[in-house]
Every structure is written in C-alpha cells, then in structure tokens.
Design an enzyme around this catalytic site. Structure first.
Site, short mmCIF file in Angstrom:
data_model
loop_
_atom_site.label_atom_id
_atom_site.label_comp_id
_atom_site.label_asym_id
_atom_site.label_seq_id
_atom_site.Cartn_x
_atom_site.Cartn_y
_atom_site.Cartn_z
N GLU A 65 0.73 -1.23 0.01
CA GLU A 65 0.11 -0.10 0.07
C GLU A 65 0.99 1.16 -0.09
OE1 GLU A 65 -3.66 1.86 2.75
OE2 GLU A 65 -1.96 0.77 3.77
N LYS A 89 -10.01 2.16 -1.98
CA LYS A 89 -10.08 1.81 -0.76
C LYS A 89 -11.45 2.31 0.14
CE LYS A 89 -7.29 1.53 3.63
NZ LYS A 89 -5.97 2.05 4.22
N CYS A 137 -5.26 -3.03 3.41
CA CYS A 137 -4.75 -2.73 4.70
C CYS A 137 -6.05 -2.92 5.69
CB CYS A 137 -4.12 -1.32 4.79
SG CYS A 137 -3.25 -1.11 5.93
#
Length: 267
Positions: free
Chosen positions: A45, A120, A155
């Site tokens: 990431e 995300k 994440c």
C-alpha cells in the site's frame, strides 16, 4: 478455475524517507522485472509516498491512467517487460472532483494494460490522517486473472469481514491485501489475514511494507495463507524482501467440499 498452480511473488518494499519517490519508483520497477515467471506479483500500500506520510499526500497525488500518472506508467511498463500480472499496490490518486484524493490500487495485465483499479473503502485514522484526507471508495472489485479470480482489499479493509464476503460472492478465490500496517499491531495483521482465509476458504496474499513511514514503524510480515488458514510462506522480517510461493488452486475446491461452511451462511 478448480486446478493448477499460481506462483505468487510478494514484494515487501522498503519505504525510506531519504529516498526520492522517483528513485523508489525506478527501483521497484526493476524488482518487478526481476519476477519474470511469476503468475502474479504484489506490491504494498502507498509505497511511492508511505502510508503515514499524510503531509505529502496532496503533493504526491497522481492519476491512475498510465498515460498520465508516473507510477502507473512505470508499473505498466514493468508488468509488460516481466510478462506478469501485477498488483502494483496503491497510490494517492487524484480524483475527478476538485481536491479529492483516493487510496487506489492498480492492477496490470502482462500486456501492461490497466486491468482494474480499486479505491479503498475503509479509511484508517478515526477522522484523522487518511480518514480525513482521503475520499472513500464504494465498490468491491474482483479481477479475472486467467487462473483464479482475485479479490482486492487494502490494509484497514482487513478488519471488515463484510467486504470479503462480498468479494467471495463475486467469485474471489485469491484475496490480495497490500498494506502499510504498523509494527505495534503486527499480531492483528497476521491474525486477520489468517481469519479472512479461513472464513472465506480462499488464499490470501498479504503484502506489507518495510521501513518507517513518517515515524511509524511498519510490521512487514508479508504472508501467503491457504484456504484452511495454514501459512504457506511468511517473512518474520521487517526489512525489504521478496516472498515467493506456489498456490495449489485445487485446495480451494477440496476445502470447500470437505468443510462446506459457506453453504450454511444465513445472513
């Protein structure tokens, strides 16, 4: 697909604040090119800027289109040169709306084509940091890799099982999770990665970063986990490293048939 083997290479990239973004971009492209022969390569990431370098997000934001964004262009060329499917981790993406930023993952085919993007959905920071600076994505994304359908997450997404159920419902067999996960919660990273594999009966490719992002030490601990939750390969290092493992895709069908928990879902 029900069978075959996927060779996965996970690149746990060092993010050094003294290294320029341009230099790191070139170095990572070289590392990707060195993975020729892999079926899928994964980067972490926000490796161009660092997941916790919040004060640099706006300045380092770029476009996801390889014709316009320098990281997308470099990763497209590296995927093409290596002949690999490349999950190029994520970038700070300039949104269409004025001032909007997204934490956006880029996936390239072996021809260098941008095959998918994923913004995300769950932003970390409890109304600070990424949560304050980034706009949330809203759409789960899968990628039709020729050997197995990939489900994309990033994440902090790992803490929200609903997303992974949606990915499995969309056909995901291999869950790909790049991260910039802090070292002080490294045990959570490993726990959640295994849990997502077990509860969804999928492989998980968990790609962490090395180094320190804006003073936040990174967990590393990149891993490949099978559909029964067993660790196929893992690094206990927080340094830059390449982790390579073979995924036996027949395990997905075998686990789901011998222990058909997904069939008993009610909600």
């Amino acid at each position: 697909m029900d069978g075959g083997t996927v060779r996965a290479s996970i690149l746990q990239i060092q993010v050094d604040p003294d290294e320029s973004v341009e230099s790191r971009r070139e170095r990572v492209a070289s590392l990707v090119r060195a993975q020729a022969g892999a079926d899928v390569v994964v980067l972490p990431e926000l490796w161009p800027v660092g997941a916790f370098a919040h004060d640099r997000f706006a300045a380092e934001a770029e476009e996801a289109d390889p014709a316009k964004g320098p990281t997308a262009l470099a990763m497209s060329a590296a995927a093409r040169d290596a002949g690999v499917w490349l999950h190029a981790g994520s970038i700070v993406e300039k949104g269409e709306e004025a001032g909007a930023l997204y934490n956006t993952s880029l996936v390239f085919s072996p021809s260098g084509e941008l095959a998918a993007t994923y913004r995300k959905i769950h932003r970390f920071g409890f109304d600070q940091g990424e949560a304050a600076l980034m706009t949330a994505g809203s759409t789960p994304v899968t990628v039709a890799h020729p050997q197995a359908t990939l489900g994309l997450a990033t994440c902090y997404d790992l803490r929200f099982p609903e997303l992974f159920r949606a990915l499995v419902d969309a056909g995901a067999q291999v869950l790909v999770v790049p991260a910039g996960w802090p070292a002080k919660r490294a045990d959570h990273w490993s726990l959640f990665a295994r849990t997502r594999a077990v509860e969804n009966q999928c492989f998980v490719l968990a790609c962490g970063t090395a180094g320190t992002h804006a003073g936040v030490a990174q967990a590393g601990r990149s891993a490949v986990i099978d559909p029964w939750g067993e660790v196929v390969a893992e690094t206990d290092s927080t340094a830059e490293t390449v982790l390579t493992a073979d995924l036996d895709l027949t395990q997905i069908g075998k686990v789901r048939e011998s222990f058909p928990v997904l069939k008993d879902r009610v909600l």
